[in-house]
Design a protein around this motif. Structure first.
Motif, short mmCIF file in Angstrom:
data_model
loop_
_atom_site.label_atom_id
_atom_site.label_comp_id
_atom_site.label_asym_id
_atom_site.label_seq_id
_atom_site.Cartn_x
_atom_site.Cartn_y
_atom_site.Cartn_z
N ALA A 97 -38.74 -23.61 42.64
CA ALA A 97 -38.63 -24.87 43.67
C ALA A 97 -36.95 -25.92 44.11
O ALA A 97 -37.07 -26.45 45.15
CB ALA A 97 -39.90 -25.41 43.13
N ALA A 98 -36.97 -26.48 42.90
CA ALA A 98 -35.58 -27.16 42.85
C ALA A 98 -35.06 -26.32 43.45
O ALA A 98 -33.45 -27.30 44.53
CB ALA A 98 -36.11 -27.96 41.44
N PHE A 99 -34.47 -25.53 43.16
CA PHE A 99 -33.34 -24.76 43.68
C PHE A 99 -33.57 -24.21 45.29
O PHE A 99 -32.59 -25.00 46.39
CB PHE A 99 -33.36 -23.34 42.89
N TRP A 100 -34.48 -24.94 45.77
CA TRP A 100 -34.75 -24.06 47.34
C TRP A 100 -34.93 -25.37 48.50
O TRP A 100 -34.66 -26.24 49.23
CB TRP A 100 -35.95 -23.59 47.49
N ARG A 101 -35.36 -26.28 46.97
CA ARG A 101 -35.43 -27.93 47.92
C ARG A 101 -33.85 -28.69 47.92
O ARG A 101 -33.30 -29.60 48.53
CB ARG A 101 -36.37 -28.27 46.92
N MET A 102 -32.81 -28.09 47.16
CA MET A 102 -31.66 -28.79 47.62
C MET A 102 -30.72 -28.25 48.45
O MET A 102 -30.73 -26.79 49.18
CB MET A 102 -31.03 -28.18 45.96
N THR A 103 -29.79 -29.28 49.20
CA THR A 103 -29.01 -28.85 49.92
C THR A 103 -27.44 -27.76 49.41
O THR A 103 -27.09 -28.12 48.55
CB THR A 103 -28.88 -30.50 51.35
N PRO A 104 -27.32 -27.47 49.87
CA PRO A 104 -25.91 -26.54 49.91
C PRO A 104 -24.61 -28.12 48.87
O PRO A 104 -24.31 -27.52 47.98
CB PRO A 104 -24.73 -26.36 50.81
N LEU B 187 -25.66 -19.54 39.77
CA LEU B 187 -25.86 -20.52 39.77
C LEU B 187 -27.18 -21.40 39.55
O LEU B 187 -27.27 -21.60 38.47
CB LEU B 187 -24.38 -21.32 40.61
N GLY B 188 -27.95 -21.64 40.14
CA GLY B 188 -28.49 -22.46 40.46
C GLY B 188 -29.84 -22.36 39.14
O GLY B 188 -30.54 -22.90 38.71
N LEU B 189 -29.82 -20.65 39.56
CA LEU B 189 -31.41 -20.63 39.22
C LEU B 189 -31.10 -19.49 37.20
O LEU B 189 -31.74 -19.95 36.18
CB LEU B 189 -32.30 -18.90 39.56
N GLY B 190 -30.00 -18.68 37.27
CA GLY B 190 -29.43 -18.77 36.54
C GLY B 190 -28.12 -19.96 34.81
O GLY B 190 -28.48 -19.56 34.03
N VAL B 191 -27.77 -20.01 35.45
CA VAL B 191 -26.58 -21.39 34.47
C VAL B 191 -26.89 -22.52 34.53
O VAL B 191 -27.10 -23.70 33.54
CB VAL B 191 -24.89 -21.13 35.77
N LEU B 192 -27.82 -23.23 35.73
CA LEU B 192 -28.43 -24.05 35.93
C LEU B 192 -29.98 -24.77 35.53
O LEU B 192 -30.52 -25.14 34.96
CB LEU B 192 -27.49 -25.07 36.85
#
Length: 93
Positions: free
Chosen positions: A30-37, A20-25
């Motif tokens: 770096a932005a993905f791994w900084r996000m909380t669930p 979801l984070g890397l593909g769809v959004l």
């Protein structure tokens, strides 16, 4: 007699979250791994609700009447007659 043991919580669905984070959004890693669930869930909910429902035929007709494709593309107030152009009268441009 002892209390029944609670089952462990299910594992976090990393494959789905990364898809979801890397593909769809299309987040950077770096932005993905900084996000909380919780932030990822909010982003996923926002993404899912951005699609507008399709217009009903009557609504589309009303928009086409109010915002016609014409040279002076200003919106026409409700009830105003269409502008007359040489093309609308059948004259050559």
């Amino acid at each position: 007699m002892s209390a029944p043991r609670a089952s462990p919580p299910p594992a976090f669905p990393w494959d789905a979250a990364m898809g979801l984070g890397l593909g769809v959004l299309r987040l950077s890693p770096a932005a993905f791994w900084r996000m909380t669930p919780r932030e990822l869930a909010a982003a996923a909910g926002f993404h899912a609700t951005r699609v507008a429902p399709p217009l009903a035929r009557a609504d589309l007709a009303a928009l086409m009447e109010r915002f016609p494709d014409r040279p002076d593309s200003r919106p026409r107030p409700r009830g105003e007659a269409p502008c007359e152009t040489p093309q609308s009268r059948g004259e050559p441009a």
